[in-house]
Design a protein around this motif. Structure first.
Motif, PDB file in Angstrom:
ATOM      1  N   TYR A   1       0.829  -1.407   0.392  1.00 52.84           N
ATOM      2  CA  TYR A   1      -0.035   0.243  -0.207  1.00 52.84           C
ATOM      3  C   TYR A   1       0.999   1.253  -0.012  1.00 52.84           C
ATOM      4  O   TYR A   1       1.962   1.506   1.136  1.00 52.84           O
ATOM      5  N   VAL A   2       0.727   1.992  -1.092  1.00 53.24           N
ATOM      6  CA  VAL A   2       1.532   2.899  -1.317  1.00 53.24           C
ATOM      7  C   VAL A   2       0.662   4.466  -1.669  1.00 53.24           C
ATOM      8  O   VAL A   2      -0.357   4.361  -1.091  1.00 53.24           O
ATOM      9  N   PHE A   3       1.165   5.791  -0.481  1.00 51.13           N
ATOM     10  CA  PHE A   3       0.476   6.303  -0.269  1.00 51.13           C
ATOM     11  C   PHE A   3       0.268   7.156  -1.428  1.00 51.13           C
ATOM     12  O   PHE A   3       1.509   7.670  -1.826  1.00 51.13           O
ATOM     13  N   LYS A   4      -0.602   7.859  -2.087  1.00 50.81           N
ATOM     14  CA  LYS A   4      -0.985   8.577  -3.250  1.00 50.81           C
ATOM     15  C   LYS A   4      -1.295   9.842  -2.512  1.00 50.81           C
ATOM     16  O   LYS A   4      -2.914  10.645  -2.123  1.00 50.81           O
ATOM     17  N   PRO A   5      -1.175  11.266  -3.176  1.00 48.47           N
ATOM     18  CA  PRO A   5      -1.818  12.546  -2.441  1.00 48.47           C
ATOM     19  C   PRO A   5      -2.647  13.103  -3.556  1.00 48.47           C
ATOM     20  O   PRO A   5      -3.135  11.808  -4.579  1.00 48.47           O
ATOM     21  N   VAL A   6      -3.913  13.569  -2.704  1.00 52.21           N
ATOM     22  CA  VAL A   6      -5.232  13.568  -3.803  1.00 52.21           C
ATOM     23  C   VAL A   6      -5.444  15.171  -3.525  1.00 52.21           C
ATOM     24  O   VAL A   6      -4.519  16.252  -2.581  1.00 52.21           O
ATOM     25  N   LYS A   7      -5.838  15.666  -4.766  1.00 51.73           N
ATOM     26  CA  LYS A   7      -6.520  16.838  -4.357  1.00 51.73           C
ATOM     27  C   LYS A   7      -8.215  17.043  -4.806  1.00 51.73           C
ATOM     28  O   LYS A   7      -8.881  16.998  -5.731  1.00 51.73           O
ATOM     29  N   ILE A   8      -8.425  17.467  -3.343  1.00 55.17           N
ATOM     30  CA  ILE A   8     -10.342  17.506  -3.442  1.00 55.17           C
ATOM     31  C   ILE A   8     -10.950  18.584  -4.221  1.00 55.17           C
ATOM     32  O   ILE A   8      -9.979  19.777  -3.741  1.00 55.17           O
ATOM     33  N   ILE A   9     -11.713  18.265  -4.861  1.00 57.61           N
ATOM     34  CA  ILE A   9     -12.212  19.805  -5.519  1.00 57.61           C
ATOM     35  C   ILE A   9     -13.389  20.051  -4.467  1.00 57.61           C
ATOM     36  O   ILE A   9     -13.951  21.126  -4.520  1.00 57.61           O
ATOM     37  N   THR A  10     -14.363  18.655  -4.456  1.00 56.19           N
ATOM     38  CA  THR A  10     -15.054  19.455  -3.598  1.00 56.19           C
ATOM     39  C   THR A  10     -15.783  18.270  -2.681  1.00 56.19           C
ATOM     40  O   THR A  10     -15.106  17.354  -2.885  1.00 56.19           O
ATOM     41  N   SER A  11     -16.290  18.183  -1.186  1.00 55.35           N
ATOM     42  CA  SER A  11     -17.140  17.689  -0.702  1.00 55.35           C
ATOM     43  C   SER A  11     -18.376  17.825  -0.248  1.00 55.35           C
ATOM     44  O   SER A  11     -18.955  18.954  -0.104  1.00 55.35           O
ATOM     45  N   ASP A  12     -19.086  16.538   0.260  1.00 52.63           N
ATOM     46  CA  ASP A  12     -20.760  16.917   0.669  1.00 52.63           C
ATOM     47  C   ASP A  12     -20.989  16.609   1.783  1.00 52.63           C
ATOM     48  O   ASP A  12     -21.576  16.001   2.519  1.00 52.63           O
TER      49      ASP A  12
END
Length: 398
Positions: free
Chosen positions: A353-364
C-alpha cells in the motif's frame, strides 16, 4: 504419563501461537485481510433544502356580470393574444354569497397600496431607479411593449411607496380608494379575450400584485414566512359580478425566491446555473440576484423553462442544486493525511500500500470529488501524480 501430558499441553499452546500468527499477525504483514474499495467515477451535488416562493408577472380578471360560465381554455393551457378564454351567460347564480370575498378583499388592498414588502423606503427608491433605467433601455432598443410593462410596474411601486409614507390611516385609505379602481391587476373586461400571450390559470391566492418581478427584491423573510397563503381554484359553473375568474401568466420568464443562512451563501454565485427539484420534475434556472436581508440572504432564481404547475404554486418546499460535479469520488473515511497532505493508500502490483496525494475539488461531508491522474500544486510549479479510476485503496487507513 506425566511426560505425555506435558507434551500435549506444549503442542496445544504451540498450536495456539501458530493460530494467532495465522489469524492476526500474518494478515497485517501481507495485507491479505485488509478491507479495500475501488475508486469509481461518480458525482457530487451541492444542495439546499429550501422554502420556495414563486414570483410571476400575472394579471387577474374579474366577472363583469353575474351568470353561468362557459370555459374554452383549460388550466395551464398556453394561449396567444386574441384567444377567447370564457363566456358568461346572464342568469341567477346558484350561490348568492361570494365564495371569494376574502381573496377579492386582499387583492383590492394590495392593489390600492398595502404591501408585504419591507417598509424600507430607501430600498423602494433604489428599486424605482432600477426600473426607470430598465424602461429607458427598453425604449432605446425599441422594445415598446416591455417599456409599457415597466411603466406599469413603476406606477404600482410608486403607489406602494406613497402608501407607506402616508401620515395616518385616513390618508392611506384614500390612497387605496384612488388606486384600486385603476389597478391593472384587477381587470374587468367587456369580453374575455386574451390581451397577451401567456398561460391561463384558474388558481389564485390574492398575492398576485405582491409577488411580482418588480417587487421581489423588496420581499422580507420575516413578513413572507408569516403569510397564510391559501390558493383557491376558481373553476366553477356560475359567478357573481366582480368575482375573480382567471389569471393570465407570462411564461417567458418567471422566478423563485428563498432565503439562505449566511454560512450557506458561498454555494451561490450570481449568473450561475441552478436546478430546482420539484414534485413533477427538475427545472433548470439561473441565479438572478443575491440580496442581503438583515442577516439572511435573499436568493432569486430566474427560469424560462415550462413547469406544469408553475402558474398555480406560490409556496413549496423544494431542493435547489447549485453545483453538480462529475469525476472520481472517494469516501471521506478513506482519505488520510501525511505530512499535512491529504491522500489515500493505493495497492500497487506487489500488493503493498503506497500513499498517493489527492486534490479535493469539493465534498458533501461524506464523499469527496478528487482530481484524476495528476494535479498541480497551488503555485502551479509542481506536477503531482495522483489516483486513477479503478485504483484499489484502503477503505479505512489508520
Amino acid at each position: 504419563m506425566r511426560k505425555r501430558k506435558r507434551r500435549i499441553i506444549t503442542v496445544f499452546f504451540a498450536a495456539l501461537i501458530v493460530l494467532f500468527i495465522i489469524i492476526y499477525a500474518f494478515p497485517n504483514v501481507t495485507g491479505a485481510l485488509k478491507k479495500t474499495v475501488i475508486i469509481e467515477y461518480g458525482g457530487i451535488q451541492v444542495t439546499d433544502h429550501i422554502t420556495a416562493y414563486f414570483v410571476r408577472d400575472e394579471s387577474v380578471y374579474f366577472a363583469n356580470k353575474s351568470g353561468s360560465i362557459n370555459y374554452y381554455v383549460e388550466e395551464g393551457e398556453q394561449v396567444r393574444k386574441g384567444v377567447k378564454i370564457l363566456d358568461i351567460t346572464l342568469g341567477d347564480p346558484e350561490n348568492e354569497e361570494s365564495s371569494y370575498s376574502r381573496i377579492t378583499e386582499r387583492i383590492d388592498r394590495f392593489n390600492g397600496g398595502e404591501s408585504i414588502f419591507s417598509d424600507d423606503i430607501k430600498k423602494m427608491k433604489s428599486q424605482l431607479v432600477k426600473l426607470k433605467e430598465q424602461k429607458e433601455q427598453a425604449l432605446a432598443e425599441g422594445e415598446t411593449q416591455k417599456a409599457e410593462k415597466l411603466d406599469k410596474q413603476i406606477d404600482r411601486l410608486t403607489q406602494k411607496k406613497e402608501y407607506i409614507e402616508a401620515n395616518d390611516a385616513a390618508a392611506r385609505e384614500e390612497i387605496v380608494k384612488q388606486n384600486t379602481a385603476s389597478s391593472e391587476k384587477g381587470i374587468i373586461p367587456e369580453q374575455y379575450i386574451s390581451q397577451s400571450n401567456g398561460v391561463i390559470s384558474y388558481y389564485i391566492d390574492g398575492y398576485e400584485s405582491e409577488f411580482t418581478p418588480a417587487n421581489m427584491a423588496l420581499l422580507s423573510e420575516d413578513k413572507v414566512e408569516n403569510l397564510k397563503i391559501d390558493v383557491q381554484n376558481l373553476a366553477r359553473k356560475t359567478t357573481l359580478s366582480r368575482e375573480p375568474l382567471y389569471k393570465v401568466v407570462d411564461n417567458n420568464q418567471w422566478f423563485v425566491v428563498f432565503w439562505v443562512a449566511p454560512e450557506n451563501i458561498v454555494k451561490y454565485e450570481k449568473g450561475k446555473i441552478a436546478y430546482l427539484n420539484l414534485p413533477l420534475g427538475q427545472v433548470e434556472g439561473k441565479i438572478y440576484d443575491i440580496i442581503d436581508d438583515d442577516g439572511q440572504w435573499l436568493v432569486i432564481l430566474s427560469f424560462n423553462r415550462y413547469y406544469e404547475e408553475f402558474a398555480r404554486i406560490r409556496k413549496i418546499d423544494a431542493e435547489v442544486i447549485t453545483s453538480d460535479y462529475k469525476g472520481l469520488t472517494i469516501k471521506n473515511e478513506s482519505i488520510t493525511t501525511k505530512d499535512g497532505q491529504p491522500g489515500v493508500y493505493v495497492k500497487d502490483k506487489s500488493g503493498e500500500y503506497v500513499f498517493k496525494p489527492v486534490k479535493i475539488i469539493t465534498s458533501d461531508g461524506e464523499w469527496s470529488l478528487v482530481e484524476v491522474s495528476y494535479f498541480y500544486t497551488d503555485n502551479g510549479a509542481t506536477k503531482v501524480e495522483t489516483v486513477n479510476i479503478y485504483d484499489e485503496i484502503l477503505k479505512k487507513p489508520k
